[in-house]
Design a protein around this motif. Structure first.
Motif, PDB file in Angstrom:
ATOM      1  N   GLU A 309       5.130 -18.235  -4.357  1.00 58.18           N
ATOM      2  CA  GLU A 309       4.048 -18.305  -3.357  1.00 58.18           C
ATOM      3  C   GLU A 309       4.468 -17.655  -2.040  1.00 58.18           C
ATOM      4  OE1 GLU A 309       2.892 -22.388  -3.053  1.00 58.18           O
ATOM      5  OE2 GLU A 309       1.789 -22.353  -4.947  1.00 58.18           O
ATOM      6  N   ILE A 310       5.179 -16.547  -2.150  1.00 60.75           N
ATOM      7  CA  ILE A 310       5.561 -15.741  -0.984  1.00 60.75           C
ATOM      8  C   ILE A 310       4.783 -14.436  -1.034  1.00 60.75           C
ATOM      9  CG2 ILE A 310       7.443 -14.551   0.181  1.00 60.75           C
ATOM     10  CD1 ILE A 310       9.368 -16.567  -1.027  1.00 60.75           C
ATOM     11  N   ILE A 311       4.030 -14.157   0.005  1.00 62.41           N
ATOM     12  CA  ILE A 311       3.259 -12.913   0.073  1.00 62.41           C
ATOM     13  C   ILE A 311       4.205 -11.750   0.364  1.00 62.41           C
ATOM     14  CG2 ILE A 311       1.446 -11.676   1.317  1.00 62.41           C
ATOM     15  CD1 ILE A 311       0.165 -14.394   1.905  1.00 62.41           C
ATOM     16  N   PHE A 312       4.084 -10.665  -0.385  1.00 65.44           N
ATOM     17  CA  PHE A 312       4.927  -9.496  -0.149  1.00 65.44           C
ATOM     18  C   PHE A 312       4.097  -8.320   0.346  1.00 65.44           C
ATOM     19  CE2 PHE A 312       3.869  -9.442  -4.747  1.00 65.44           C
ATOM     20  CZ  PHE A 312       3.215  -8.214  -4.845  1.00 65.44           C
ATOM     21  N   TYR A 313       4.747  -7.486   1.148  1.00 64.81           N
ATOM     22  CA  TYR A 313       4.172  -6.225   1.612  1.00 64.81           C
ATOM     23  C   TYR A 313       5.191  -5.137   1.306  1.00 64.81           C
ATOM     24  CZ  TYR A 313       1.486  -9.559   4.458  1.00 64.81           C
ATOM     25  OH  TYR A 313       0.718 -10.611   4.873  1.00 64.81           O
ATOM     26  N   ILE A 314       4.807  -4.170   0.462  1.00 63.69           N
ATOM     27  CA  ILE A 314       5.739  -3.117   0.069  1.00 63.69           C
ATOM     28  C   ILE A 314       4.956  -1.846  -0.227  1.00 63.69           C
ATOM     29  CG2 ILE A 314       5.701  -3.837  -2.362  1.00 63.69           C
ATOM     30  CD1 ILE A 314       8.667  -3.005  -2.499  1.00 63.69           C
ATOM     31  N   PRO A 315       5.416  -0.676   0.227  1.00 61.26           N
ATOM     32  CA  PRO A 315       4.679   0.567  -0.029  1.00 61.26           C
ATOM     33  C   PRO A 315       4.868   1.048  -1.460  1.00 61.26           C
ATOM     34  CG  PRO A 315       6.666   1.026   1.210  1.00 61.26           C
ATOM     35  CD  PRO A 315       6.583  -0.460   1.096  1.00 61.26           C
ATOM     36  N   ALA A 316       3.786   1.505  -2.074  1.00 62.24           N
ATOM     37  CA  ALA A 316       3.865   2.070  -3.421  1.00 62.24           C
ATOM     38  C   ALA A 316       4.526   3.438  -3.371  1.00 62.24           C
ATOM     39  CB  ALA A 316       2.467   2.179  -4.019  1.00 62.24           C
ATOM     40  N   LYS A 317       5.191   3.810  -4.457  1.00 60.14           N
ATOM     41  CA  LYS A 317       5.783   5.139  -4.565  1.00 60.14           C
ATOM     42  C   LYS A 317       4.700   6.120  -5.000  1.00 60.14           C
ATOM     43  CE  LYS A 317      10.410   3.462  -5.727  1.00 60.14           C
ATOM     44  NZ  LYS A 317      11.522   3.490  -6.707  1.00 60.14           N
ATOM     45  N   SER A 318       4.777   7.345  -4.498  1.00 63.79           N
ATOM     46  CA  SER A 318       3.720   8.327  -4.751  1.00 63.79           C
ATOM     47  C   SER A 318       3.629   8.752  -6.206  1.00 63.79           C
ATOM     48  CB  SER A 318       3.933   9.562  -3.866  1.00 63.79           C
ATOM     49  OG  SER A 318       5.194  10.155  -4.131  1.00 63.79           O
ATOM     50  N   ASN A 319       4.660   8.482  -7.024  1.00 68.70           N
ATOM     51  CA  ASN A 319       4.616   8.860  -8.441  1.00 68.70           C
ATOM     52  C   ASN A 319       4.140   7.717  -9.342  1.00 68.70           C
ATOM     53  OD1 ASN A 319       6.817   7.204  -8.213  1.00 68.70           O
ATOM     54  ND2 ASN A 319       8.253   8.552  -9.282  1.00 68.70           N
ATOM     55  N   ASN A 321       1.240   5.126 -10.891  1.00 67.81           N
ATOM     56  CA  ASN A 321      -0.194   5.189 -11.200  1.00 67.81           C
ATOM     57  C   ASN A 321      -1.022   4.392 -10.197  1.00 67.81           C
ATOM     58  OD1 ASN A 321       0.298   6.762 -13.479  1.00 67.81           O
ATOM     59  ND2 ASN A 321       0.498   4.972 -14.837  1.00 67.81           N
ATOM     60  N   VAL A 322      -0.487   3.285  -9.750  1.00 74.91           N
ATOM     61  CA  VAL A 322      -1.236   2.436  -8.826  1.00 74.91           C
ATOM     62  C   VAL A 322      -1.455   3.149  -7.499  1.00 74.91           C
ATOM     63  CG1 VAL A 322       0.799   1.283  -7.854  1.00 74.91           C
ATOM     64  CG2 VAL A 322      -1.392   0.096  -7.915  1.00 74.91           C
ATOM     65  N   TYR A 323      -0.568   4.063  -7.144  1.00 75.50           N
ATOM     66  CA  TYR A 323      -0.729   4.837  -5.896  1.00 75.50           C
ATOM     67  C   TYR A 323      -1.962   5.726  -5.993  1.00 75.50           C
ATOM     68  CZ  TYR A 323       0.407   8.147  -2.125  1.00 75.50           C
ATOM     69  OH  TYR A 323       0.372   8.947  -0.996  1.00 75.50           O
ATOM     70  N   ASP A 324      -2.045   6.497  -7.081  1.00 75.13           N
ATOM     71  CA  ASP A 324      -3.210   7.386  -7.256  1.00 75.13           C
ATOM     72  C   ASP A 324      -4.492   6.582  -7.412  1.00 75.13           C
ATOM     73  OD1 ASP A 324      -1.550   9.637  -7.172  1.00 75.13           O
ATOM     74  OD2 ASP A 324      -1.174   9.555  -9.340  1.00 75.13           O
ATOM     75  N   SER A 328      -7.884   6.880  -5.042  1.00 75.94           N
ATOM     76  CA  SER A 328      -9.160   7.281  -5.659  1.00 75.94           C
ATOM     77  C   SER A 328     -10.274   6.269  -5.400  1.00 75.94           C
ATOM     78  CB  SER A 328      -8.971   7.464  -7.160  1.00 75.94           C
ATOM     79  OG  SER A 328      -8.695   6.226  -7.795  1.00 75.94           O
ATOM     80  N   LEU A 329      -9.907   5.030  -5.068  1.00 73.98           N
ATOM     81  CA  LEU A 329     -10.913   3.970  -4.870  1.00 73.98           C
ATOM     82  C   LEU A 329     -11.154   3.670  -3.393  1.00 73.98           C
ATOM     83  CD1 LEU A 329      -9.782   1.478  -7.666  1.00 73.98           C
ATOM     84  CD2 LEU A 329     -11.778   2.996  -7.694  1.00 73.98           C
ATOM     85  N   VAL A 330     -10.723   4.565  -2.513  1.00 73.79           N
ATOM     86  CA  VAL A 330     -10.891   4.338  -1.072  1.00 73.79           C
ATOM     87  C   VAL A 330     -12.355   4.116  -0.710  1.00 73.79           C
ATOM     88  CG1 VAL A 330     -10.810   5.512   1.163  1.00 73.79           C
ATOM     89  CG2 VAL A 330      -8.785   5.453  -0.276  1.00 73.79           C
ATOM     90  N   GLY A 331     -13.257   4.863  -1.356  1.00 74.25           N
ATOM     91  CA  GLY A 331     -14.684   4.759  -1.031  1.00 74.25           C
ATOM     92  C   GLY A 331     -15.301   3.434  -1.392  1.00 74.25           C
ATOM     93  N   ALA A 392      -4.137  -3.726  -2.638  1.00 76.46           N
ATOM     94  CA  ALA A 392      -3.536  -2.609  -1.904  1.00 76.46           C
ATOM     95  C   ALA A 392      -4.312  -2.335  -0.626  1.00 76.46           C
ATOM     96  CB  ALA A 392      -3.500  -1.348  -2.764  1.00 76.46           C
ATOM     97  N   VAL A 393      -3.611  -1.761   0.336  1.00 82.61           N
ATOM     98  CA  VAL A 393      -4.230  -1.274   1.579  1.00 82.61           C
ATOM     99  C   VAL A 393      -3.823   0.182   1.743  1.00 82.61           C
ATOM    100  CG1 VAL A 393      -4.186  -1.402   4.095  1.00 82.61           C
ATOM    101  CG2 VAL A 393      -4.368  -3.498   2.747  1.00 82.61           C
ATOM    102  N   VAL A 394      -4.819   1.052   1.809  1.00 79.49           N
ATOM    103  CA  VAL A 394      -4.589   2.489   1.992  1.00 79.49           C
ATOM    104  C   VAL A 394      -4.701   2.810   3.481  1.00 79.49           C
ATOM    105  CG1 VAL A 394      -5.317   4.821   1.387  1.00 79.49           C
ATOM    106  CG2 VAL A 394      -5.527   2.961  -0.296  1.00 79.49           C
ATOM    107  N   VAL A 395      -3.666   3.417   4.025  1.00 79.90           N
ATOM    108  CA  VAL A 395      -3.642   3.749   5.455  1.00 79.90           C
ATOM    109  C   VAL A 395      -4.094   5.196   5.621  1.00 79.90           C
ATOM    110  CG1 VAL A 395      -2.243   3.826   7.543  1.00 79.90           C
ATOM    111  CG2 VAL A 395      -1.739   2.130   5.772  1.00 79.90           C
ATOM    112  N   LEU A 396      -5.338   5.379   6.036  1.00 79.11           N
ATOM    113  CA  LEU A 396      -5.880   6.722   6.217  1.00 79.11           C
ATOM    114  C   LEU A 396      -5.388   7.357   7.513  1.00 79.11           C
ATOM    115  CD1 LEU A 396      -9.560   6.059   5.064  1.00 79.11           C
ATOM    116  CD2 LEU A 396      -7.645   6.957   3.718  1.00 79.11           C
TER     117      LEU A 396
END
Length: 556
Positions: A309-319, A321-324, A328-331, A392-396
């Motif tokens: 029950e610990i919330i994590f924040y970590i950036p996805a790697k660009s390679n 699948n979850v990154y792409d 793609s779902l930003v809209g 996920a949170v996408v930083v535009l």
């Protein structure tokens, strides 16, 4: 040479004051006061100076029971044989070295070991400070220390003697003592009840000749003066060690730490050190979230955090699948913007700048197949495989993108809610604080890469004690503020610092064997039989009996 040593001593004194604002000798106000009043001889007397600051700091360590824990660091060889120099004195001298911010270990000689007031506070008598407590390094010296007419101060021990004891401390003992001290701080409420922790690893580079060091080849940006317009990274081989730290930015205190050679991957000790942090906090505080860099990307670790029950924040790697998928779902996600104005420059060059953040929160992504109890593997290709959803949170856009337009879009993965995507962004963005406030400060201000010996053992003990001493000085300042608030709610740390500086200027320390006492200068004069008109700025007369009664030498 003399001018250089004096500058080192002056800088060390200023550093001590900044870090402490702020003994193995026993404090005996009543006994020393009675001796001054009734005997003709005074053993030794010094201005308070740095000794007064360390007196308060060591009192804090004893008050919390930390001093006894630190004494457990004594190497086995020291416990088995009797030594004329107690280990408690050695560890206190090393703490002094860290607090004083001495860049080179050999500076402990002229700055600390030859300071009579400091050495008497850790338990040495005047003869030991002048002539030495043992013969080590005596034969190598060009001076005749047996000559009583020589007014020089040798110091009770030499720096090499201290270094030999420090590097003999066992690694598992270091970890155990570190964890005990953090547990004590947690039990004394130095941590908030809920902690948004930060986690990172940092390299401690050494020379190639360092005994026991590791090595790794990595890509690094060339030095600015060698880039010549290029930003392409180059491969270099570096030597040294690495530390892992879980850190609380709220209190500024570390929660857990590990040490290994530099080639060890970040993820190797990640779960171990986070689990240790949970143990150290016990039931006194709880980690509710943890922010870490992509070097710790591991599905098993993230799933383990989720189960705790610990919330994590970590950036996805660009390679991944979850990154792409996230981009793609930003809209379809929840988009939030924020604008904050600030002033840059000074005077005529000042101007208003508006920082803009534009982020999108996306829920329930199912393309992070690695996020689960089994992590990544062939099981992801099975027909009955069901991936665990992740948010996920996408930083535009953010201020970093403003200055680095070629950087790839940042996608932050989390198991927490993204109904407020800016909260997720801020949770991860705080991760930079551990680099700036802990790692950079430990390297530039505390000289964590300057061990007592160029070996693995030297780096190991120095790294642990540096991070621990940084924590203790921070906790000490907070503790002093608490003490002030108990006495006067309107008194802050700045006023306290001013009061300490003023009072110490009018005080001195009197030693008699293993006892010491701190008096105002006018008190010593009165105890010695002289009359002081308007002592301490007051108009009434203070008698010798008044002072004896004040310090407990008279009960009536």
């Amino acid at each position: 040479m003399y001018s250089g040593i004096m500058d080192i001593i002056k800088n060390a004194s200023e550093t001590i004051f900044k870090r402490l604002v702020w003994l193995t000798a026993r404090r005996d106000q009543a006994g020393i006061a009675d001796k001054l009043a009734n005997e003709q001889e005074v053993d030794e007397i010094y201005g308070l100076g740095d000794a007064g600051l360390f007196d308060e700091f060591f009192h804090f360590l004893r008050e919390l029971g930390i001093m006894k824990i630190l004494e457990q660091l004594a190497p086995q060889r020291h416990r088995k044989r009797k030594s004329p120099v107690p280990f408690s004195a050695i560890i206190l001298i090393y703490l002094m070295r860290l607090v004083a911010g001495l860049k080179f270990f050999h500076h402990t000689g002229p700055v600390l070991l030859q300071s009579q007031s400091l050495m008497q506070l850790v338990g040495f008598n005047g003869h030991q400070v002048k002539q030495g407590a043992n013969r080590r390094s005596l034969d190598k010296s060009s001076r005749n220390w047996e000559d009583k007419s020589d007014s020089g101060i040798r110091g009770p021990v030499c720096p090499e003697f201290i270094a030999s004891f420090m590097v003999a401390i066992a690694g598992n003992t270091l970890e155990r003592v570190f964890n005990k001290v953090i547990s004590i701080l947690a039990s004394k409420s130095f941590f908030p009840r809920k902690i948004d922790a930060l986690f990172d690893a940092s390299d401690l580079e050494s020379t190639e000749r360092c005994k026991g060091r590791g090595k790794v080849t990595k890509e690094k940006a060339p030095e600015l003066r060698r880039r010549k317009g290029r930003v392409k990274k180059i491969k270099v081989t570096v030597f040294g060690f690495k530390i892992w730290v879980v850190w609380d930015p709220g209190s500024g205190l570390p929660i857990a730490m590990r040490f290994a050679t530099i080639e060890t991957a970040d993820i190797t000790l990640a779960k171990e050190v986070i689990d240790q942090a949970i143990i150290n906090l016990g039931g006194h505080a709880r980690m509710v979230s943890i922010a870490m860099d992509r070097g710790f990307m591991d599905g098993k670790l993230l799933w383990w955090l989720n189960n705790r029950e610990i919330i994590f924040y970590i950036p996805a790697k660009s390679n991944q699948n979850v990154y792409d998928d996230a981009i793609s779902l930003v809209g379809t996600g929840l988009r939030v913007t924020r604008e904050t104005g600030r002033t840059t420059g000074h005077g005529k060059n000042s101007k208003q700048v508006t920082d803009v953040w534009d982020v999108v929160g996306i829920e329930g992504l199912t393309t992070a197949g690695f996020y689960g109890e089994l992590g990544s593997g062939s099981h992801e290709n099975k027909k009955d495989f069901r991936p665990n959803p992740i948010n996920a949170v996408v930083v535009l856009h953010d201020p970093y993108v403003e200055n680095n337009p070629a950087v790839k879009t940042l996608v932050i993965l989390t198991n927490g809610s993204v109904s407020d995507p800016l909260k997720v962004y801020d949770g991860y963005d705080a991760r930079s604080e551990i680099e700036n406030s802990l790692f950079r400060e430990s390297k530039q201000g505390w000289f964590i890469k300057r061990p007592p010996e160029n070996s693995k053992a030297g780096f190991h003990v120095h790294a642990y004690l540096t991070i621990l001493t940084m924590a203790l000085t921070r906790a000490f300042r907070d503790w002093m503020i608490r003490q002030e608030e108990l006495e006067d709610e309107d008194t802050g740390i700045r006023k306290f610092r001013q009061k300490v500086r003023q009072e110490n200027a009018n005080k001195c320390i009197v030693f008699h064997h293993a006892r010491y006492a701190i008096f105002y200068l006018y008190e010593i004069v009165i105890l010695c039989g002289k009359t002081v008109l308007k002592p301490h700025g007051v108009h009434y007369k203070i008698t010798r009996e008044d002072i004896l009664r004040k310090h407990g030498a008279l009960t009536e």
